[in-house]
Design an enzyme around this catalytic site. Structure first.
Site, PDB file in Angstrom:
ATOM      1  N   TYR A  52      48.243  43.579 -16.345  1.00 25.19           N
ATOM      2  CA  TYR A  52      48.023  42.950 -15.124  1.00 25.19           C
ATOM      3  C   TYR A  52      46.780  43.444 -14.320  1.00 25.19           C
ATOM      4  CZ  TYR A  52      52.991  41.044 -15.743  1.00 25.19           C
ATOM      5  OH  TYR A  52      53.920  40.477 -16.231  1.00 25.19           O
TER       6      TYR A  52
ATOM      7  N   GLU B 217      58.173  42.126  31.305  1.00 27.69           N
ATOM      8  CA  GLU B 217      57.384  42.010  30.017  1.00 27.69           C
ATOM      9  C   GLU B 217      58.476  42.610  28.940  1.00 27.69           C
ATOM     10  OE1 GLU B 217      53.936  44.007  30.996  1.00 27.69           O
ATOM     11  OE2 GLU B 217      53.860  42.649  32.826  1.00 27.69           O
TER      12      GLU B 217
ATOM     13  N   TYR C  94      50.734  34.334  41.668  1.00 26.10           N
ATOM     14  CA  TYR C  94      50.675  35.536  41.080  1.00 26.10           C
ATOM     15  C   TYR C  94      49.267  36.358  40.825  1.00 26.10           C
ATOM     16  CZ  TYR C  94      51.201  39.104  37.170  1.00 26.10           C
ATOM     17  OH  TYR C  94      51.282  40.147  36.759  1.00 26.10           O
TER      18      TYR C  94
ATOM     19  N   ARG D 153      44.217  41.565 -16.295  1.00 20.57           N
ATOM     20  CA  ARG D 153      44.501  39.997 -16.159  1.00 20.57           C
ATOM     21  C   ARG D 153      44.759  39.272 -15.124  1.00 20.57           C
ATOM     22  NH1 ARG D 153      49.905  38.210 -18.836  1.00 20.57           N
ATOM     23  NH2 ARG D 153      49.754  40.415 -19.506  1.00 20.57           N
TER      24      ARG D 153
ATOM     25  N   PHE E 100      47.946  35.614  27.100  1.00 23.13           N
ATOM     26  CA  PHE E 100      47.661  36.932  27.062  1.00 23.13           C
ATOM     27  C   PHE E 100      48.451  37.555  25.830  1.00 23.13           C
ATOM     28  CE2 PHE E 100      50.838  36.917  30.401  1.00 23.13           C
ATOM     29  CZ  PHE E 100      51.794  37.402  29.888  1.00 23.13           C
TER      30      PHE E 100
ATOM     31  N   ASN F 297      43.629  41.217  31.890  1.00 20.15           N
ATOM     32  CA  ASN F 297      44.456  40.525  31.047  1.00 20.15           C
ATOM     33  C   ASN F 297      44.055  40.027  30.165  1.00 20.15           C
ATOM     34  OD1 ASN F 297      47.407  39.689  31.060  1.00 20.15           O
ATOM     35  ND2 ASN F 297      47.241  39.190  33.279  1.00 20.15           N
TER      36      ASN F 297
ATOM     37  N   HIS G  83      46.343  51.159  35.911  1.00 22.35           N
ATOM     38  CA  HIS G  83      46.424  50.619  34.341  1.00 22.35           C
ATOM     39  C   HIS G  83      45.474  51.535  33.455  1.00 22.35           C
ATOM     40  CE1 HIS G  83      48.676  47.646  36.668  1.00 22.35           C
ATOM     41  NE2 HIS G  83      48.982  46.749  35.586  1.00 22.35           N
TER      42      HIS G  83
END
Length: 526
Positions: free
Chosen positions: A284, A417, A58, A287, A332, A200, A88
């Site tokens: 609070y 994906e 791959y 405290r 990844f 990646n 990309h």
């Protein structure tokens, strides 16, 4: 030695958020070690052998994502790598800060130098050149879903390697073509798998996490100090910070915060002045500082510990183990950091939430000697009333940003994906929350100093008194209304520049006070 005072060895050294920041700011230099270079060459040779043999692996001689079954010829393997960077590069939105982009390059170089990615020495040397010469690629902020790596931002980050994209160079945004003219560089010819190895990974998420670690750490430290100032200004009780109480519920963050605040209040005439008063307990927001600040510190520590694992990991795909074993896995995937970033985002928001409550408490006029709205002549003057509107707005905005990005997932890549982390969105969002927190703390610092003034001539503890004096060199006591935005601007500057932290360190050193009572290594080293 993997790290010296002025060098870090990529691939061999143990990288932390603090070291990455030092490299990015030029305080130490990163170099690729000889041992790492041997591993890089070995891994690269494995990739070359795979291409020669033609066995499908791959991303080396197949397409990407849903095209993983599409075989790529030996002649086309190089074109594939150039194409992946271009196809990309689909980021949108404003560019990220250049320091974050530089951190991305540093983190990617650390991961690739481990020698399991099949990338070439010349490509890594070019990335190192960009870091050393502050030629930082322009990276859009939006477009990553945080799985299959931060594909879009990493593609933009490495477009300059092949002569495309833009960079920030000598304080100017210029095209890579112009950079090459200025520096006599030429585009690289990427070999098989190199483009995929570059894009990646989780470096966009991790670089944002580094900034969150740095900024939230500063806010945590300053929130304790400012909270202690507010306790003095409103004459709260020191008893909720006693060690005896917190040993019975020993969360690490709680014990640390209680110890710090108690140390800061030590020797205060203001605290001694009301030791026999009738008040039984404080609200609070005073405290419960150890419990609330402490919980946020625990969240910070959790992110820091997970981030250090990530900074020293191999996060691309496929992984080249050896000649006989390449693995297409999911290293990844951003989920390990995405969930911790969402936790840190909530922690930052809660620090701002309780800070806003202390500001509101200071305005009520219920503490003896402190007037309503922190000003004597109100009616004609609004005093500090509207400053709290700003902190309320910021605290509310932060709450809206706390929905966990990691709870969402949208399938991509035609279903290949089908679960993604959205950690990139979480990282940007958490950083936004921390920057809002800095503004809230700035306003609390001004408010605490204003309340502090009404305790004069009583003296505070030595450290808080020095902090008060420093604040007054920047922002004067307000006897009547003025443009408070100018004061806030000064306050934000003090928070960002860590002014009050520096004073704590200076006074402690000068007076030979033990820092061990104020700080613990777990929460200070990153």
């Amino acid at each position: 030695m993997f790290t010296t005072s002025d060098h870090f060895l990529y691939g061999e050294g143990y990288l932390t958020a603090g070291l990455a920041i030092k490299i990015a700011r030029g305080k130490i230099k990163g170099i690729i070690s000889e041992a790492s270079r041997k591993n890089i060459v070995r891994s690269r040779q494995v990739v070359e052998n795979i291409v020669e043999k033609g066995h499908p692996v791959y991303g080396i001689n197949t397409g990407f994502g849903p095209l993983c079954t599409t075989k790529i010829s030996k002649e086309e393997t190089k074109i594939l790598q150039s194409n992946i960077l271009q196809s990309h590069s689909v980021g949108v939105g404003e560019p990220i800060d250049s320091e974050i982009a530089k951190l991305m390059m540093i983190l990617k170089l650390q991961s690739l130098s481990k020698g399991y990615s099949g990338i070439s020495e010349k490509t890594l040397d070019r990335i190192l050149w960009h870091i050393d010469n502050d030629a930082i690629p322009v990276v859009p902020s939006q477009g990553s879903v945080g799985a299959s790596g931060d594909l879009a931002p990493l593609s933009h980050l490495f477009l300059p390697l092949i002569g495309l994209g833009k960079v920030m160079y000598e304080k100017e945004m210029i095209s890579t073509a112009e950079l090459f003219k200025k520096t006599k560089l030429n585009p690289l010819d990427l070999g098989p798998k190199e483009g995929l190895a570059l894009i990646n990974g989780t470096q966009f998420i991790a670089a944002h996490a580094i900034k969150i670690i740095e900024k939230l750490h500063s806010c945590l430290s300053q929130a304790d100090i400012i909270g202690a100032m507010m306790i003095e200004g409103l004459q709260g009780s020191v008893k909720p910070f006693f060690r005896e109480l917190h040993q019975l519920r020993p969360f690490k963050g709680n014990i640390h915060v209680a110890s710090r605040v108690k140390s800061l209040l030590k020797g205060s005439e203001i605290m001694e002045d009301h030791i026999d008063c009738d008040r039984v307990q404080d609200p609070y927001s005073l405290r419960c500082i150890p419990q609330v600040h402490g919980a946020s510190r625990n969240a910070w520590l959790h992110l820091k510990e997970l981030l250090e694992v990530e900074l020293n990991s191999v996060t691309d795909n496929p992984i080249i183990i050896n000649e006989d074993l390449t693995i297409s896995g999911g290293s990844f995937h951003g989920q390990p950091l995405a969930m911790a970033i969402d936790y840190a985002c909530l922690a930052a928001s809660e620090l701002g939430n309780i800070s806003d409550r202390r500001i509101y408490l200071a305005l009520e006029g219920n503490s003896p000697g402190v007037p309503k709205l922190l000003m004597e002549n109100t009616g004609i003057n609004s005093g500090y009333m509207i400053l709290q509107y700003t902190t309320a707005a910021l605290a509310s905005e932060n709450k809206g940003l706390c929905f966990p990005s990691s709870a969402d997932s949208i399938p991509t890549s035609l279903g290949q994906e089908d679960h993604v982390s959205m950690g990139s969105i979480g990282g940007r969002k958490a950083l936004n929350v921390v920057e809002n927190l800095e503004k809230i703390l700035a306003i609390e610092l001004l408010t605490a100093a204003q309340a502090f003034e009404f305790r004069k001539p009583l003296k505070s503890g030595i450290i808080l008194d020095e902090i008060y004096k420093e604040v007054r060199t920047k922002v004067s006591f307000a006897k009547e209304d003025r443009v408070f935005a100018d004061d806030i601007e000064e306050g934000v500057k003090m928070i960002k520049e860590k002014t009050i932290i520096n004073i704590v360190n200076q006074v402690s050193e000068r007076e030979e006070l033990s820092l061990e009572t104020l700080f613990s290594k777990d929460f200070e080293v990153y």
